[in-house]
Structure formats: structure tokens, C-alpha cells
Design an enzyme around this catalytic site. Structure first.
Site, PDB file in Angstrom:
ATOM      1  N   ASP A  31     -10.913   2.574   4.159  1.00 42.93           N
ATOM      2  CA  ASP A  31     -11.178   1.132   4.088  1.00 42.93           C
ATOM      3  C   ASP A  31     -12.679   0.850   3.972  1.00 42.93           C
ATOM      4  O   ASP A  31     -13.082  -0.277   3.676  1.00 42.93           O
ATOM      5  CB  ASP A  31     -10.678   0.438   5.362  1.00 42.93           C
ATOM      6  N   LYS A  59       0.848  -1.208   0.000  1.00 42.30           N
ATOM      7  CA  LYS A  59       0.000   0.000   0.000  1.00 42.30           C
ATOM      8  C   LYS A  59       0.879   1.253   0.000  1.00 42.30           C
ATOM      9  O   LYS A  59       0.645   2.198  -0.755  1.00 42.30           O
ATOM     10  CB  LYS A  59      -0.941  -0.004   1.218  1.00 42.30           C
ATOM     11  N   GLN A  91      -4.517  -1.670   9.827  1.00 40.29           N
ATOM     12  CA  GLN A  91      -4.462  -3.003   9.217  1.00 40.29           C
ATOM     13  C   GLN A  91      -5.015  -4.055  10.188  1.00 40.29           C
ATOM     14  O   GLN A  91      -4.642  -4.088  11.356  1.00 40.29           O
ATOM     15  CB  GLN A  91      -3.009  -3.340   8.822  1.00 40.29           C
TER      16      GLN A  91
HETATM   17  N1  GUN Z   1      -6.785  -7.074   6.437  1.00 40.83           N
HETATM   18  C1  GUN Z   1      -7.101  -7.794   5.334  1.00 40.83           C
HETATM   19  N2  GUN Z   1      -7.622  -6.997   4.380  1.00 40.83           N
HETATM   20  C2  GUN Z   1      -7.632  -5.741   4.879  1.00 40.83           C
HETATM   21  C3  GUN Z   1      -8.037  -4.480   4.353  1.00 40.83           C
HETATM   22  O1  GUN Z   1      -8.525  -4.346   3.221  1.00 40.83           O
HETATM   23  N3  GUN Z   1      -7.872  -3.407   5.190  1.00 40.83           N
HETATM   24  C4  GUN Z   1      -7.353  -3.535   6.437  1.00 40.83           C
HETATM   25  N4  GUN Z   1      -7.257  -2.422   7.180  1.00 40.83           N
HETATM   26  N5  GUN Z   1      -6.978  -4.696   6.955  1.00 40.83           N
HETATM   27  C5  GUN Z   1      -7.110  -5.778   6.169  1.00 40.83           C
END
Ligand code: GUN
Length: 291
Positions: free
Chosen positions: A119, A52, A96
Site C-alpha cells: 500500500d 482486490k 484495509q
Molecule cells: N482505504 C481506502 N483506500 C485504501 C487503500 O488504498 N488501502 C487500504 N489499505 N485501505 C484503504
């Protein structure tokens, strides 16, 4: 069979985003800024977050990575979130998941300002999405829809089966596919579904989001189906250079020949997830300017 090529599409969308960033900057606007909070050293989470952050640089965004170890208390994390909510330079941020067991995930998600919740996990955004109102869409479902759109996959009136009911993927994707504009008839299947094989066989569009390596077998797939593989599973493979390799939730080798379209793993949905987060961040930055 045609591959839904996440690598090609994500590069295309990143170029589009980079152009928009340049045009904002040329008009004297602020560079979009995404922050990511990562707790602990789960290897998969570390890999996702670093991809990211790397993607932010590719499109010209600023990014901030906040790393904390698993001993952080819930209150300390909530304070970090409060600071990010207040920080005018940050347009959007993510925490995350998964979080350590002593931290209440729901309390953390609820603490995020919905306007910075790129998100799309806050109930405000989930509710708006479910009602078809403008909202930040969760990145993986958003990425899947973008793939279907850009490859002109027909969805209206089709039978979609989503396997897996997580808050992050299966549940929101089942809602989105059923909404106006996508117009699928949706079945959300999960671990308690009876006759799963037969249910999957009804799918014109089959989405695998269960997190079990190569769970979807050829016998479960109708000839001509569109198969979307959301799984990213690391398995042992003595022949691979690192001793492991990534596979999806679909038995790709045997399923692919039956499909009209299929996403590969790697090189499919995973890359689209990251660009969807960038798209949301750009949107958040624009909204903060426009009010
Ligand atoms: N863990 C697995 N997929 C995601 C996501 O799209 N965003 C976040 N914040 N954590 C995750």
C-alpha cells in the site's frame, strides 16, 4: 473531450501482469501472493477488498483474505501483522482502512514490514517516495500517474491543483506530481483553503480527492483542463435498480464538456487503484527473489 478509460487501461495492465506471472512460473519461480486484512463489515471496505482479491485471481496471483470482527484488539491485529511479516509465502499485504476507533492506525501501519507494504503507507515508503527513491507508491496516486502516462497527458510545467490532503491520496499525489519526470507546479488545496473556486480555476490538471459527491462544479474548471476524479461516493437514486448509485467528486455531466481529458466514475481511477496494488505486489515478489 477524451475519457481516461480506467476499464480499458486496467484490463491492459492486468494482461501485462498475467504474462509476467506466467513467465516467472515457467522459470520455476514462486507465484506472487497478496494478503489482505479486513476488520469489520464496512460495506465500502468489503467491496474494495473483494475486488482486490478477485483481481489477484485474474492475473494468476495467490491471495489470502483475513477477516476479523471489530472486537479484535490492537494487540491481536499486531500479532496478525507480525505473522504476515514473517510468513515467507506472503510477498505483500494490506490492512484495509479505516480501522475501528479503538485501534491506532499509525501503530498498525508502523508494524508492517516496509518490504511487504504494498500500500506504500509505511513512513519508510512515504519518505523514500518524497525523496524520489525507489519505493512502493500508494495505489491510488500510482494509478493516477499511470493513467496520465499511458494517455500521454503532458504534465511538465503545468499547474496542478490537488483538492484534498489525505495521507492516502492528496498528499502523496501532490508530492509525486511535483517530482522530476512529472514536473508540475502543485497546489494542495483542502477544507481551509480560501478562494477555492479561483484556485481550482488555475488548474491545467485538477485532481478531486475530497470525498464529497459532485463537489467540483463546471465554474471551477478551466476550459481544456485535465480532470481526475478520485471520488467514489454512493448516493441515493430512486431511478437506479438498487436505489443507490456511484458518483465521483466531480459534477461529471457539466464538467466533462469543458475538459481535454476526464476520468469517469465508475470506470476511472478506482480500477487503476486495484491494478497498482497488483503491480506493487509483483514488484515485492520480484524483490524478495532478487534481494
Ligand atoms: N482505504 C481506502 N483506500 C485504501 C487503500 O488504498 N488501502 C487500504 N489499505 N485501505 C484503504
Amino acid at each position: 473531450m477524451q475519457l481516461l478509460d480506467g476499464k480499458f487501461l486496467s484490463e491492459t495492465i492486468k494482461k501485462e501482469i498475467a504474462q509476467q506471472v506466467q513467465s516467472i512460473q515457467q522459470k520455476g519461480g514462486k507465484t506472487p501472493h497478496l494478503a489482505a486484512v479486513l476488520i469489520g463489515d464496512n460495506p465500502a471496505s468489503k467491496a474494495y477488498v473483494s475486488s482486490k482479491v478477485k483481481s489477484c485471481a485474474q492475473v494468476g496471483f495467490h491471495s489470502t483474505l483475513i477477516l476479523k470482527n471489530t472486537t479484535i484488539s490492537q494487540n491481536e491485529l499486531l500479532e496478525i501483522i507480525d505473522d504476515l511479516n514473517q510468513n515467507d509465502d506472503i510477498d505483500g499485504f494490506i490492512v484495509q482502512l479505516p480501522l475501528p476507533k479503538h485501534i491506532d492506525e499509525q501503530a498498525v501501519i508502523m508494524a508492517i514490514d516496509p518490504r511487504k507494504d504494498v500500500d506504500g503507507f509505511h513512513p519508510m515508503n512515504v519518505g523514500r517516495m518524497a525523496q524520489g527513491l525507489p519505493a512502493f507508491l500508494p495505489a491510488t496516486p500510482f494509478g493516477v500517474l499511470e493513467m496520465l502516462k499511458r494517455y500521454n497527458v503532458m504534465t511538465a510545467g503545468k499547474q496542478a491543483v490537488v483538492v484534498g490532503r489525505s495521507n492516502i491520496v492528496g498528499t502523496p499525489l501532490s508530492i509525486l506530481l511535483s517530482r522530476k519526470g512529472w514536473d508540475c507546479t502543485v497546489t494542495l488545496a483542502h477544507s481551509r483553503t480560501q478562494n477555492l473556486i479561483e484556485v481550482c480555476q488555475t488548474a491545467d490538471i485538477l485532481v478531486a480527492a475530497i470525498g464529497i459527491p459532485r463537489f467540483i462544479k463546471a465554474e471551477m474548471v478551466k476550459t481544456g483542463a485535465v480532470v481526475i476524479d478520485v471520488g467514489i461516493n454512493r448516493i441515493e437514486d430512486a431511478t437506479a435498480p438498487k436505489g443507490t448509485r456511484l458518483v465521483g467528486d466531480v459534477d461529471f455531466e457539466r464538467v466533462a464538456p469543458k475538459c481535454s481529458f476526464i476520468t469517469p466514475v465508475p470506470g476511472g481511477v478506482g480500477l487503476m487503484t486495484v491494478v497498482s496494488l497488483l503491480t506493487n505486489t509483483l514488484q515485492a515478489a520480484k524483490q524478495r527473489v532478487l534481494g
